[in-house]
Design a protein around this motif. Sequence first.
Motif, PDB file in Angstrom:
ATOM      1  N   ILE A 129       0.841  -1.202   0.000  1.00 44.66           N
ATOM      2  CA  ILE A 129       0.000   0.000   0.000  1.00 44.66           C
ATOM      3  C   ILE A 129       0.873   1.248   0.000  1.00 44.66           C
ATOM      4  CG2 ILE A 129      -1.762   1.302   1.268  1.00 44.66           C
ATOM      5  CD1 ILE A 129      -2.830  -1.250   0.025  1.00 44.66           C
ATOM      6  N   ALA A 130       1.966   1.226   0.745  1.00 44.20           N
ATOM      7  CA  ALA A 130       2.888   2.366   0.768  1.00 44.20           C
ATOM      8  C   ALA A 130       3.509   2.592  -0.605  1.00 44.20           C
ATOM      9  CB  ALA A 130       3.981   2.131   1.807  1.00 44.20           C
ATOM     10  N   ASP A 131       3.833   1.524  -1.307  1.00 41.63           N
ATOM     11  CA  ASP A 131       4.425   1.646  -2.641  1.00 41.63           C
ATOM     12  C   ASP A 131       3.429   2.182  -3.665  1.00 41.63           C
ATOM     13  OD1 ASP A 131       6.901   0.736  -1.839  1.00 41.63           O
ATOM     14  OD2 ASP A 131       6.505  -1.363  -2.384  1.00 41.63           O
ATOM     15  N   ALA A 132       2.147   1.857  -3.481  1.00 43.47           N
ATOM     16  CA  ALA A 132       1.120   2.294  -4.428  1.00 43.47           C
ATOM     17  C   ALA A 132       0.424   3.586  -4.004  1.00 43.47           C
ATOM     18  CB  ALA A 132       0.082   1.190  -4.605  1.00 43.47           C
ATOM     19  N   GLY A 133       0.694   4.060  -2.772  1.00 48.20           N
ATOM     20  CA  GLY A 133      -0.012   5.234  -2.268  1.00 48.20           C
ATOM     21  C   GLY A 133      -1.426   4.873  -1.848  1.00 48.20           C
ATOM     22  N   TRP A 134      -2.238   5.876  -1.590  1.00 44.70           N
ATOM     23  CA  TRP A 134      -3.606   5.603  -1.142  1.00 44.70           C
ATOM     24  C   TRP A 134      -4.421   4.867  -2.202  1.00 44.70           C
ATOM     25  CZ3 TRP A 134      -4.439   5.545   3.719  1.00 44.70           C
ATOM     26  CH2 TRP A 134      -3.759   6.417   4.578  1.00 44.70           C
ATOM     27  N   GLU A 160       0.382   2.378  18.492  1.00 42.49           N
ATOM     28  CA  GLU A 160       1.409   3.235  17.912  1.00 42.49           C
ATOM     29  C   GLU A 160       0.818   4.553  17.416  1.00 42.49           C
ATOM     30  OE1 GLU A 160       4.937   2.782  17.582  1.00 42.49           O
ATOM     31  OE2 GLU A 160       4.262   1.480  19.207  1.00 42.49           O
ATOM     32  N   GLU A 161      -0.385   4.473  16.848  1.00 41.56           N
ATOM     33  CA  GLU A 161      -1.026   5.692  16.352  1.00 41.56           C
ATOM     34  C   GLU A 161      -1.382   6.630  17.500  1.00 41.56           C
ATOM     35  OE1 GLU A 161      -4.237   6.708  12.882  1.00 41.56           O
ATOM     36  OE2 GLU A 161      -4.760   5.114  14.301  1.00 41.56           O
ATOM     37  N   ARG A 162      -1.827   6.045  18.614  1.00 39.23           N
ATOM     38  CA  ARG A 162      -2.209   6.876  19.765  1.00 39.23           C
ATOM     39  C   ARG A 162      -1.009   7.534  20.433  1.00 39.23           C
ATOM     40  NH1 ARG A 162      -6.930   3.145  22.680  1.00 39.23           N
ATOM     41  NH2 ARG A 162      -8.567   3.598  21.130  1.00 39.23           N
ATOM     42  N   LYS A 163       0.163   6.912  20.290  1.00 40.66           N
ATOM     43  CA  LYS A 163       1.371   7.540  20.864  1.00 40.66           C
ATOM     44  C   LYS A 163       1.657   8.886  20.211  1.00 40.66           C
ATOM     45  CE  LYS A 163       3.891   3.339  22.221  1.00 40.66           C
ATOM     46  NZ  LYS A 163       5.079   2.490  21.905  1.00 40.66           N
ATOM     47  N   GLY A 164       1.383   8.951  18.911  1.00 33.97           N
ATOM     48  CA  GLY A 164       1.591  10.212  18.199  1.00 33.97           C
ATOM     49  C   GLY A 164       3.048  10.592  18.013  1.00 33.97           C
ATOM     50  N   THR A 165       3.962   9.664  18.187  1.00 33.09           N
ATOM     51  CA  THR A 165       5.393   9.975  18.069  1.00 33.09           C
ATOM     52  C   THR A 165       5.874   9.968  16.622  1.00 33.09           C
ATOM     53  OG1 THR A 165       5.869   7.627  18.440  1.00 33.09           O
ATOM     54  CG2 THR A 165       5.935   9.079  20.350  1.00 33.09           C
ATOM     55  N   SER A 166       5.174   9.243  15.755  1.00 31.61           N
ATOM     56  CA  SER A 166       5.597   9.176  14.353  1.00 31.61           C
ATOM     57  C   SER A 166       4.921  10.271  13.540  1.00 31.61           C
ATOM     58  CB  SER A 166       5.245   7.811  13.761  1.00 31.61           C
ATOM     59  OG  SER A 166       3.850   7.606  13.783  1.00 31.61           O
ATOM     60  N   HIS A 167       5.626  10.733  12.525  1.00 28.74           N
ATOM     61  CA  HIS A 167       5.093  11.752  11.618  1.00 28.74           C
ATOM     62  C   HIS A 167       5.197  11.212  10.195  1.00 28.74           C
ATOM     63  CE1 HIS A 167       4.999  14.582  14.966  1.00 28.74           C
ATOM     64  NE2 HIS A 167       6.244  14.182  15.259  1.00 28.74           N
ATOM     65  N   PRO A 168       4.244  10.405   9.827  1.00 32.68           N
ATOM     66  CA  PRO A 168       4.351   9.700   8.546  1.00 32.68           C
ATOM     67  C   PRO A 168       4.272  10.635   7.340  1.00 32.68           C
ATOM     68  CG  PRO A 168       2.179   9.372   9.499  1.00 32.68           C
ATOM     69  CD  PRO A 168       3.000  10.068  10.541  1.00 32.68           C
ATOM     70  N   GLU A 169       4.977  10.233   6.283  1.00 28.04           N
ATOM     71  CA  GLU A 169       4.920  10.947   5.013  1.00 28.04           C
ATOM     72  C   GLU A 169       4.318  10.011   3.964  1.00 28.04           C
ATOM     73  OE1 GLU A 169       8.720  12.496   3.913  1.00 28.04           O
ATOM     74  OE2 GLU A 169       9.149  13.275   5.923  1.00 28.04           O
ATOM     75  N   TYR A 170       3.550  10.607   3.056  1.00 33.26           N
ATOM     76  CA  TYR A 170       2.858   9.817   2.032  1.00 33.26           C
ATOM     77  C   TYR A 170       3.207  10.352   0.643  1.00 33.26           C
ATOM     78  CZ  TYR A 170       0.100   9.001   6.262  1.00 33.26           C
ATOM     79  OH  TYR A 170      -0.292   8.719   7.548  1.00 33.26           O
ATOM     80  N   PRO A 171       4.426  10.075   0.179  1.00 33.28           N
ATOM     81  CA  PRO A 171       4.826  10.578  -1.140  1.00 33.28           C
ATOM     82  C   PRO A 171       4.061   9.873  -2.253  1.00 33.28           C
ATOM     83  CG  PRO A 171       6.474   9.070  -0.295  1.00 33.28           C
ATOM     84  CD  PRO A 171       5.484   9.276   0.813  1.00 33.28           C
ATOM     85  N   PRO A 172       3.894  10.531  -3.408  1.00 31.79           N
ATOM     86  CA  PRO A 172       3.196   9.879  -4.526  1.00 31.79           C
ATOM     87  C   PRO A 172       4.012   8.702  -5.047  1.00 31.79           C
ATOM     88  CG  PRO A 172       4.171  11.947  -5.240  1.00 31.79           C
ATOM     89  CD  PRO A 172       4.317  11.895  -3.751  1.00 31.79           C
TER      90      PRO A 172
END
Length: 451
Positions: free
Chosen positions: A62-67, A207-219
């Motif tokens: 999914i990360a390789d294909a994007g949303w 992990e999502e509730r921790k809020g420590t990660s700042h994910p990026e979603y490049p095309p």
Amino acid sequence: MEASNDVHKHETTGILSKCSSLSLVQSANSNHRTKGLPLWLASVFIVGEMAGSGVLALPKAIADAGWSGIALLIISCLNTLYAAICLGRSWMIIEERYDEYREKNRYPYAAIAYRAVGTKMRYIVSFCNDFTLFGVATVFLLLCSELIGTLASSWGLSFCYWILIIAAILCPLMWLGTPEDFWPAAIGALVTTTLACILLIVALVKEERKGTSHPEYPPPTVMSFFLAFGTILFAFGGASTFPTFQNDMRDRSQFPKAVTIGFSVLLLLYLPVAVLGYSVYGKDLNPDIIQTLPDSSLRSAVEILLALHLFFAFLLVINTPAQEMEEFLKVPKRFGWKRCMLRTAVMLLIIFVAQSIPRFGKVLNLIGGSTATLTTSVFPCYFYLMLCSQESTEWPQKRIPLYEKIYLFFIMITGIIGGCISTYSAITDIAQAKSFNPPCYVNITAAGNQL
């Protein structure tokens, strides 16, 4: 005297009528056996065989294909589901037309190819089936060894040794004949992967509730998108084993229901893990979602469950090519030393490949884009169309509505185009790799390192 003759004629007519009725009943019930897999257990086999490595690899896909990968996942699921239904229908057609297929068959997919197209296609399908399932079995053995090696790192045993240990345990279990003989493995595979998915979802939500990660979603790039397509097809690429499962069912005509239930469960397992994984980590996902999670007891529990799943699923996957080899070499269907020797030789070959290519991840994309695409999307639709187009006075004509033909061609064209580009992308990715793990028998320490 005439009255006596009339009575005799009446009795004879009655007997013939009863025999005719009995023949019709037997023909109508020719799909039923007193023994075999019930509908629910056939669905369990389908999920148990397919769910393991797909859960680990789909978040990265999914990360390789994007949303857009979410839509790609759902569409691929629907397309491969319908292709699997057509594969089941194809078997019922040849069983209806040819009496010899009403008994258990050790190479059902190849038999469909033979009756639909001819001898050459039978050999092509056999090669694709064996190559795909042999590769999948190797992946399962490697992943299982890797997971157990990580959990038991304090024991000081190399990952390469775990390959040998697990293979030695699996080998005697491979000697069981058909899926009907080792149905507990299917239940074990389903239970372990379902629990693993639930725990993965819990871990990702934490992990999502921790809020420590700042994910990026490049095309996505064109190459990454089609690599993702290959991985997604691999996750749904269990069609090579489906005719074997159908052959072991009590009522083979119920297979379309079994595969529909199986794919529905798969989608319920796959979607939450894939979407949550990408949402939480974005482009920073590893090819294996477990390697992205921080160390914790929850992660260890997931690793244990998935290792058990891969252990059970290995038996489901390798059975189909083993049966086909036995048919080719005229090995008796009953249990005996010839079966044990042949299946042990198959395991030794898998061990050799696993020890030679200890990091099989890039090869997984190649299998998913090439032979798995053919056996999952292209061949089932093509064979169904060919069987329905055949005409003879010896069997009823099959008609496919125009809208269904259009959908079947859509599945085939999508599979061919996507498969070709995915195969090219996978080969390019392998060629551009800066380094590879050496074989275990060359450098046992470096072989187990993560690249």
